[in-house]
Design a protein around this motif. Structure first.
Motif, PDB file in Angstrom:
ATOM      1  N   GLY A  58       0.798  -1.219   0.000  1.00  0.00           N
ATOM      2  CA  GLY A  58       0.000   0.000   0.000  1.00  0.00           C
ATOM      3  C   GLY A  58       0.829   1.268   0.000  1.00  0.00           C
ATOM      4  N   VAL A  59       1.992   1.251   0.647  1.00  0.00           N
ATOM      5  CA  VAL A  59       2.818   2.459   0.715  1.00  0.00           C
ATOM      6  C   VAL A  59       3.374   2.854  -0.643  1.00  0.00           C
ATOM      7  CG1 VAL A  59       3.444   2.124   3.137  1.00  0.00           C
ATOM      8  CG2 VAL A  59       4.896   1.156   1.355  1.00  0.00           C
ATOM      9  N   SER A  60       3.377   1.949  -1.606  1.00  0.00           N
ATOM     10  CA  SER A  60       3.889   2.285  -2.935  1.00  0.00           C
ATOM     11  C   SER A  60       2.783   2.704  -3.898  1.00  0.00           C
ATOM     12  CB  SER A  60       4.675   1.103  -3.513  1.00  0.00           C
ATOM     13  OG  SER A  60       3.810   0.023  -3.759  1.00  0.00           O
ATOM     14  N   ASN A  61       1.561   2.749  -3.434  1.00  0.00           N
ATOM     15  CA  ASN A  61       0.403   3.046  -4.289  1.00  0.00           C
ATOM     16  C   ASN A  61      -0.118   4.459  -3.994  1.00  0.00           C
ATOM     17  OD1 ASN A  61      -1.155   2.060  -6.379  1.00  0.00           O
ATOM     18  ND2 ASN A  61      -2.697   1.192  -5.037  1.00  0.00           N
ATOM     19  N   VAL A  62       0.776   5.407  -3.904  1.00  0.00           N
ATOM     20  CA  VAL A  62       0.483   6.740  -3.381  1.00  0.00           C
ATOM     21  C   VAL A  62      -0.523   7.525  -4.217  1.00  0.00           C
ATOM     22  CG1 VAL A  62       1.507   8.966  -2.763  1.00  0.00           C
ATOM     23  CG2 VAL A  62       2.736   6.849  -2.269  1.00  0.00           C
ATOM     24  N   ILE A  63      -0.326   7.619  -5.515  1.00  0.00           N
ATOM     25  CA  ILE A  63      -1.207   8.467  -6.340  1.00  0.00           C
ATOM     26  C   ILE A  63      -2.643   7.925  -6.350  1.00  0.00           C
ATOM     27  CG2 ILE A  63      -1.573   9.555  -8.579  1.00  0.00           C
ATOM     28  CD1 ILE A  63       1.451   9.254  -9.089  1.00  0.00           C
ATOM     29  N   PRO A  64      -2.857   6.634  -6.650  1.00  0.00           N
ATOM     30  CA  PRO A  64      -4.236   6.140  -6.603  1.00  0.00           C
ATOM     31  C   PRO A  64      -4.854   6.241  -5.205  1.00  0.00           C
ATOM     32  CG  PRO A  64      -2.859   4.626  -7.827  1.00  0.00           C
ATOM     33  CD  PRO A  64      -1.942   5.621  -7.189  1.00  0.00           C
ATOM     34  N   ASP A  65      -4.046   6.052  -4.178  1.00  0.00           N
ATOM     35  CA  ASP A  65      -4.541   6.180  -2.812  1.00  0.00           C
ATOM     36  C   ASP A  65      -5.056   7.592  -2.549  1.00  0.00           C
ATOM     37  OD1 ASP A  65      -4.798   5.252   0.061  1.00  0.00           O
ATOM     38  OD2 ASP A  65      -3.398   6.922   0.304  1.00  0.00           O
ATOM     39  N   THR A  66      -4.297   8.581  -2.971  1.00  0.00           N
ATOM     40  CA  THR A  66      -4.717   9.976  -2.794  1.00  0.00           C
ATOM     41  C   THR A  66      -6.018  10.245  -3.546  1.00  0.00           C
ATOM     42  OG1 THR A  66      -2.418  10.672  -2.506  1.00  0.00           O
ATOM     43  CG2 THR A  66      -4.017  12.381  -3.104  1.00  0.00           C
ATOM     44  N   LEU A  67      -6.112   9.763  -4.774  1.00  0.00           N
ATOM     45  CA  LEU A  67      -7.329   9.958  -5.561  1.00  0.00           C
ATOM     46  C   LEU A  67      -8.534   9.277  -4.916  1.00  0.00           C
ATOM     47  CD1 LEU A  67      -5.963   9.450  -9.193  1.00  0.00           C
ATOM     48  CD2 LEU A  67      -6.592  11.618  -8.088  1.00  0.00           C
ATOM     49  N   SER A  68      -8.317   8.111  -4.332  1.00  0.00           N
ATOM     50  CA  SER A  68      -9.433   7.369  -3.734  1.00  0.00           C
ATOM     51  C   SER A  68     -10.018   8.090  -2.531  1.00  0.00           C
ATOM     52  CB  SER A  68      -8.994   5.955  -3.334  1.00  0.00           C
ATOM     53  OG  SER A  68      -8.236   5.963  -2.143  1.00  0.00           O
ATOM     54  N   LYS A  69      -9.244   8.994  -1.954  1.00  0.00           N
ATOM     55  CA  LYS A  69      -9.692   9.708  -0.750  1.00  0.00           C
ATOM     56  C   LYS A  69     -10.139  11.137  -1.040  1.00  0.00           C
ATOM     57  CE  LYS A  69      -6.827   6.814   2.127  1.00  0.00           C
ATOM     58  NZ  LYS A  69      -5.544   6.694   2.816  1.00  0.00           N
ATOM     59  N   MET A  70     -10.324  11.472  -2.304  1.00  0.00           N
ATOM     60  CA  MET A  70     -10.716  12.836  -2.667  1.00  0.00           C
ATOM     61  C   MET A  70     -12.086  13.221  -2.095  1.00  0.00           C
ATOM     62  SD  MET A  70      -8.224  14.222  -4.340  1.00  0.00           S
ATOM     63  CE  MET A  70      -8.730  15.518  -5.445  1.00  0.00           C
ATOM     64  N   PHE A  71     -12.898  12.248  -1.740  1.00  0.00           N
ATOM     65  CA  PHE A  71     -14.232  12.539  -1.218  1.00  0.00           C
ATOM     66  C   PHE A  71     -14.355  12.212   0.275  1.00  0.00           C
ATOM     67  CE2 PHE A  71     -14.578  11.695  -5.755  1.00  0.00           C
ATOM     68  CZ  PHE A  71     -15.129  12.892  -6.171  1.00  0.00           C
ATOM     69  N   GLN A  72     -13.216  11.947   0.904  1.00  0.00           N
ATOM     70  CA  GLN A  72     -13.225  11.690   2.344  1.00  0.00           C
ATOM     71  C   GLN A  72     -13.638  12.964   3.075  1.00  0.00           C
ATOM     72  OE1 GLN A  72      -9.530  10.122   3.802  1.00  0.00           O
ATOM     73  NE2 GLN A  72     -10.134  10.295   5.944  1.00  0.00           N
TER      74      GLN A  72
END
Length: 177
Positions: A131-145
């Motif tokens: 998970g620590v290497s999946n930074v860009i998609p992780d950030t996008l997935s939380k845009m509606f948090q």
């Protein structure tokens, strides 16, 4: 050296959160070329028996993010084979085998199987990554948090945003669960 370094296929990384998903398509030098993200909608929750903001269904959210991603980018170039990275081991396992004990995961796996049978995209190479290497998609997935400042990752400055499709009745090939 990456597991994908000798893999001449479009490269995609996905991630999901309880609020939405993010996906990035990379070129052969791992530069982002396209991205998409969206919040989970009522139709998603109704179809897959999930709830907004609840992490109990993360594997289902990750699998749905993968299905959405493959359908979006396959509409541009039918029949391509994708190298997909996900930080969800459950998603990688279930979609590699196209089955699961979870009815919602099976619904998504059935959609992927129908896409493969129709040659919408060719067989996939799905790899689990930390998970620590999946930074860009992780950030996008939380845009509606809720209650968090949301900034688009700098790495996407020159990438093209692709709209996510509605996941209504027209999205699903198989009838209701």
């Amino acid at each position: 050296r990456s597991a994908f370094s000798d893999f001449p296929r479009p490269r995609v990384s996905i991630d999901a959160s309880p609020w939405g998903f993010g996906s990035v398509r990379f070129d052969d030098k791992w530069r982002p070329t396209h991205y998409l993200y969206d919040r989970w909608r009522g139709a998603d929750h109704q179809r897959l028996n999930t709830r907004a903001g609840v992490s109990d269904s993360m594997t289902v959210f990750e699998a749905l993010a993968l299905l959405i991603t493959l359908r979006v980018w396959s509409s541009e170039s039918r029949g391509l084979s994708y190298a997909v990275r996900s930080d969800s081991a459950g998603t990688v396992h279930a979609l590699s085998k196209l089955r699961s004990a979870n009815p919602s995961m099976n619904a998504i796996a059935a959609e992927v199987a129908l896409d493969l049978a129709a040659h919408v995209y060719e067989p996939l190479r799905i790899t689990h990554i930390p998970g620590v290497s999946n930074v860009i998609p992780d950030t996008l997935s939380k845009m509606f948090q809720p209650n968090v400042e949301h900034l688009l990752p700098m790495q996407l400055t020159h990438a093209i945003r692709v709209p996510a499709p509605a996941r209504d009745r027209t999205f699903w090939l198989v009838g209701a669960l």
